[in-house]
Enzyme design. Structure first.
Site, PDB file in Angstrom:
ATOM      1  N   GLY A   8       0.843  -1.183   0.000  1.00  0.00           N
ATOM      2  CA  GLY A   8       0.000   0.000   0.000  1.00  0.00           C
ATOM      3  C   GLY A   8       0.883   1.239   0.000  1.00  0.00           C
ATOM      4  N   ALA A   9       2.017   1.133  -0.709  1.00  0.00           N
ATOM      5  CA  ALA A   9       3.076   2.136  -0.629  1.00  0.00           C
ATOM      6  C   ALA A   9       2.733   3.460  -1.296  1.00  0.00           C
ATOM      7  CB  ALA A   9       4.364   1.578  -1.252  1.00  0.00           C
ATOM      8  N   ASP A  34       1.824  -1.647  -4.583  1.00  0.00           N
ATOM      9  CA  ASP A  34       0.479  -1.080  -4.542  1.00  0.00           C
ATOM     10  C   ASP A  34      -0.163  -1.394  -5.889  1.00  0.00           C
ATOM     11  OD1 ASP A  34      -1.818   0.345  -3.746  1.00  0.00           O
ATOM     12  OD2 ASP A  34      -0.598   1.815  -2.678  1.00  0.00           O
ATOM     13  N   ARG A  85     -10.212   7.112   5.800  1.00  0.00           N
ATOM     14  CA  ARG A  85     -11.451   7.617   6.395  1.00  0.00           C
ATOM     15  C   ARG A  85     -11.799   8.972   5.808  1.00  0.00           C
ATOM     16  NH1 ARG A  85     -12.670   8.015  12.408  1.00  0.00           N
ATOM     17  NH2 ARG A  85     -10.547   8.746  12.699  1.00  0.00           N
ATOM     18  N   ARG A  91     -14.429   3.993  11.837  1.00  0.00           N
ATOM     19  CA  ARG A  91     -13.528   2.903  11.440  1.00  0.00           C
ATOM     20  C   ARG A  91     -14.325   1.666  11.023  1.00  0.00           C
ATOM     21  NH1 ARG A  91     -10.186   5.511  15.261  1.00  0.00           N
ATOM     22  NH2 ARG A  91      -8.052   5.813  14.525  1.00  0.00           N
ATOM     23  N   ASN A  98     -11.640  -2.711   3.567  1.00  0.00           N
ATOM     24  CA  ASN A  98     -10.283  -2.946   4.045  1.00  0.00           C
ATOM     25  C   ASN A  98     -10.058  -4.379   4.492  1.00  0.00           C
ATOM     26  OD1 ASN A  98      -9.709  -0.335   3.457  1.00  0.00           O
ATOM     27  ND2 ASN A  98      -9.492   0.361   5.568  1.00  0.00           N
ATOM     28  N   ASP A 154      -1.745   5.819  19.038  1.00  0.00           N
ATOM     29  CA  ASP A 154      -2.447   6.164  20.271  1.00  0.00           C
ATOM     30  C   ASP A 154      -1.449   6.555  21.361  1.00  0.00           C
ATOM     31  OD1 ASP A 154      -4.797   5.374  18.943  1.00  0.00           O
ATOM     32  OD2 ASP A 154      -4.486   3.294  19.544  1.00  0.00           O
ATOM     33  N   ARG A 157       0.007  10.018  20.424  1.00  0.00           N
ATOM     34  CA  ARG A 157      -0.946  11.088  20.761  1.00  0.00           C
ATOM     35  C   ARG A 157      -0.968  11.334  22.269  1.00  0.00           C
ATOM     36  NH1 ARG A 157      -5.338   8.941  16.426  1.00  0.00           N
ATOM     37  NH2 ARG A 157      -4.908  10.461  14.776  1.00  0.00           N
ATOM     38  N   HIS A 182      -7.739  -0.130  18.962  1.00  0.00           N
ATOM     39  CA  HIS A 182      -7.263   1.021  18.184  1.00  0.00           C
ATOM     40  C   HIS A 182      -8.422   1.743  17.507  1.00  0.00           C
ATOM     41  CE1 HIS A 182      -4.540   3.542  15.948  1.00  0.00           C
ATOM     42  NE2 HIS A 182      -4.912   3.056  14.777  1.00  0.00           N
TER      43      HIS A 182
END
Length: 332
Positions: A8-9, A34, A85, A91, A98, A154, A157, A182
């Site tokens: 997914g680069a 990708d 998103r 999510r 996904n 998380d 943050r 998450h």
């Protein structure tokens, strides 16, 4: 030699994550995959005077050869692939798309690099990690010590927001365990166990917890439809991958919270029994084997944090079951 692969680069997380891998002295060989735009990303990165970059663009409908070339010989596979998103999207809304993407990529990893560390960033992590585990089990190559859900954002943050409150200029000096899952209320920061200890004013605690839990919404809103938390997630994903590589090379004392299959990690069974969840993010001591030991910080939670944990566990059980069901009873 360490070969890292970013699946997914070319995406919003994948590009900055690939950049960080490219400039890391710990990565000797970097492969990018990708379904679109990979050659451009690789060409851009290849002008940077560090390790070589190889791209493997998947041509629809046949991408198997590209996956094989990218993954063969990989030591660590980082998966940020998936749709981002958008405003108003939770999510859980991301789940169906996904989930299918992660399932396909992990199937390829199981085939071409079954011994690699696999780091899942693709949301919703609470469900995509169980999906990955079920895929690896079906291929008879599941090693619980080498499958990780990346929850480092998380932690990042929590460090940053607490640093703002207490006036710490370098929040990296703060060690704050963040456990659970998450997404939203499944994220539980244990500020009572911060090192060094911090004193969060009671009138700011609820807002601080909420900001850690829903920090992604803050970024989605600020970007006004132009994306989600891509740069901070790329940093967090690389930070975890870097810790994993350092531990694999023999560096001792590396501990990172991460979402793992608890029954397969030393110390995890007791946490699984206490929570009723086989998957949970807890501080994990990393080593050459991967997840060497799960550290039970839940039993030291204070009353305020225990209420948060109860709420987190309810959500996690549903998320985990959704992931397992996706593989065992695939949607038609």
């Amino acid at each position: 030699m360490v070969k890292a692969v970013v699946l997914g680069a070319a995406g919003g997380i994948g590009q900055p994550l690939s950049l960080l891998c490219k400039i890391s002295p710990l990565v000797d060989d970097l492969a990018l995959f990708d379904v679109v735009n990979t050659p451009g990303v690789a060409a851009d990165l290849s002008h940077i005077s560090s390790v070589a970059v190889r791209d493997f663009k998947g041509e629809k409908p046949e991408t198997e050869e590209a996956k094989k070339k990218a993954l063969t010989g990989a030591d660590i596979v980082i998966i940020p692939a998936g749709v981002p998103r958008k405003p108003g999207m939770t999510r859980d809304d991301l789940f169906k798309t996904n989930a299918g993407i992660v399932k396909g990529l992990v199937e390829a990893a199981a085939k071409y690099c079954p011994d690699a560390y696999i780091c899942v960033i693709s949301n919703p992590v609470n469900s995509t990690v169980p999906i990955a585990a079920e895929v690896l089990k079906a291929a008879n190559v599941f090693n619980p010590k080498k499958l990780f859900g990346v929850t480092t954002l998380d932690v990042v943050r929590a460090q940053t927001f607490v640093g703002d409150i207490i006036g710490e200029k370098d929040p990296r000096k703060l060690a704050i365990p963040v456990v659970g899952g998450h997404s939203g209320s499944t994220i539980v920061p244990l500020f009572s166990q911060s090192k060094p200890s911090v004193d969060i004013p009671s009138d700011k605690l609820d807002a601080l917890v909420n900001r850690v839990q829903f920090g992604g919404d803050e970024v989605v809103k600020a970007k006004d439809g132009a994306g989600s938390a891509t740069l901070s997630m790329a940093y967090a994903g690389f930070r975890f991958a870097e810790s994993l590589i350092k531990a694999a090379k023999g560096e001792k004392g590396i501990v990172e919270p991460t979402f793992v299959y608890l029954p397969g990690v030393e110390g995890g069974a007791a946490i699984a029994e206490a929570t009723g969840c086989d998957y949970f993010s807890v501080p994990v001591e990393l080593g050459p084997a991967g997840a060497e030991k799960a550290i039970n910080v839940l039993e030291k939670a204070n009353d305020y944090e225990k209420k948060l944990l109860d709420e987190a566990i309810k959500g996690l059980k549903t998320n985990i079951e959704a992931g397992i069901s996706f593989v065992k009873n695939p949607p038609k």
